[in-house]
Design an enzyme around this catalytic site. Structure first.
Site, PDB file in Angstrom:
ATOM      1  N   TYR A  23     -11.008  -0.517  -0.002  1.00 24.39           N
ATOM      2  CA  TYR A  23     -11.127  -1.901   0.471  1.00 24.39           C
ATOM      3  C   TYR A  23     -12.358  -2.644  -0.059  1.00 24.39           C
ATOM      4  CZ  TYR A  23      -7.523  -0.244   3.649  1.00 24.39           C
ATOM      5  OH  TYR A  23      -6.360   0.283   4.166  1.00 24.39           O
ATOM      6  N   HIS A  98      -2.307  -8.127   1.466  1.00 21.64           N
ATOM      7  CA  HIS A  98      -2.890  -6.789   1.630  1.00 21.64           C
ATOM      8  C   HIS A  98      -3.879  -6.568   0.506  1.00 21.64           C
ATOM      9  CE1 HIS A  98      -0.243  -5.805   4.828  1.00 21.64           C
ATOM     10  NE2 HIS A  98       0.753  -6.310   4.117  1.00 21.64           N
TER      11      HIS A  98
HETATM   12  C1  DQA Z   1      -4.048  -3.251   4.569  1.00 25.76           C
HETATM   13  C2  DQA Z   1      -3.025  -2.137   4.292  1.00 25.76           C
HETATM   14  C3  DQA Z   1      -2.551  -1.509   5.590  1.00 25.76           C
HETATM   15  O1  DQA Z   1      -1.620  -0.467   5.320  1.00 25.76           O
HETATM   16  C4  DQA Z   1      -3.722  -0.903   6.336  1.00 25.76           C
HETATM   17  O2  DQA Z   1      -3.313  -0.375   7.571  1.00 25.76           O
HETATM   18  C5  DQA Z   1      -4.862  -1.849   6.498  1.00 25.76           C
HETATM   19  C6  DQA Z   1      -5.208  -2.757   5.401  1.00 25.76           C
HETATM   20  C7  DQA Z   1      -4.622  -3.837   3.264  1.00 25.76           C
HETATM   21  O3  DQA Z   1      -5.184  -4.912   3.324  1.00 25.76           O
HETATM   22  O4  DQA Z   1      -4.535  -3.199   2.209  1.00 25.76           O
HETATM   23  O5  DQA Z   1      -5.585  -1.797   7.498  1.00 25.76           O
HETATM   24  O6  DQA Z   1      -3.393  -4.308   5.249  1.00 25.76           O
END
Ligand code: DQA
Length: 144
Positions: A23, A98
């Site tokens: 992230y 995402h």
């Molecule tokens: C997310 C992807 C989801 O699977 C995960 O649970 C997240 C972040 C992303 O931004 O890549 O918390 O939404």
């Protein structure tokens, strides 16, 4: 002037310190500051909750007053019919986002219950996805 609400689901309050290899190491506050300076003709609001029902309420509130919602419902994307119903219920155009490419990850994350109610979706662009969503919104607003 378009109004854009960014709504974040569970664990996204930890951006910057949560699994940085997936992230990134930037906090969302930093991303938001950059968006505000890069897109001065949009009015931003930002809310985050770890609680499913609160996200439903946020979508209901922002979905009738904002032109767009940029929604990262995080893990609830894969499970929440209630959040999908809220996205379908509001007039705001919802951009699903995402940070990671959910289709390259565990199979549980390959289900996106919200996408069919969204105007558009972005995934796998890292935190850059938020800027890309704003470029899409800005282009659409200028074409009106
Ligand atoms: C997310 C992807 C989801 O699977 C995960 O649970 C997240 C972040 C992303 O931004 O890549 O918390 O939404």
């Amino acid at each position: 002037m378009s109004s854009v609400s960014i709504i974040h689901g569970p664990n996204l309050n930890l951006l910057g310190k949560r699994e940085p290899e997936i992230y990134g190491s930037t906090t969302f506050e930093e991303v938001l500051d950059q968006l505000k300076s890069s897109f001065p003709s949009s009015e931003f609001s930002y809310a985050q909750s770890n609680i499913e029902g609160e996200i439903v309420t946020l979508i209901q509130e922002h979905g009738f007053k904002s032109d767009y919602i940029i929604l990262n419902a995080a893990a609830y994307t894969h499970t929440s019919i209630a959040i999908a119903d809220a996205v379908a219920a509001v007039p705001a155009k919802v951009i699903g986002i995402h940070i990671s490419n959910i289709y390259k990850r565990e199979e549980d994350r390959h289900v996106d219950l919200l996408a069919k109610y969204c105007e558009a979706c972005l995934f796998g662009f890292g935190l850059d996805g938020y800027r890309l969503a704003m470029e899409y919104i800005t282009r659409h607003e200028n074409e009106k």
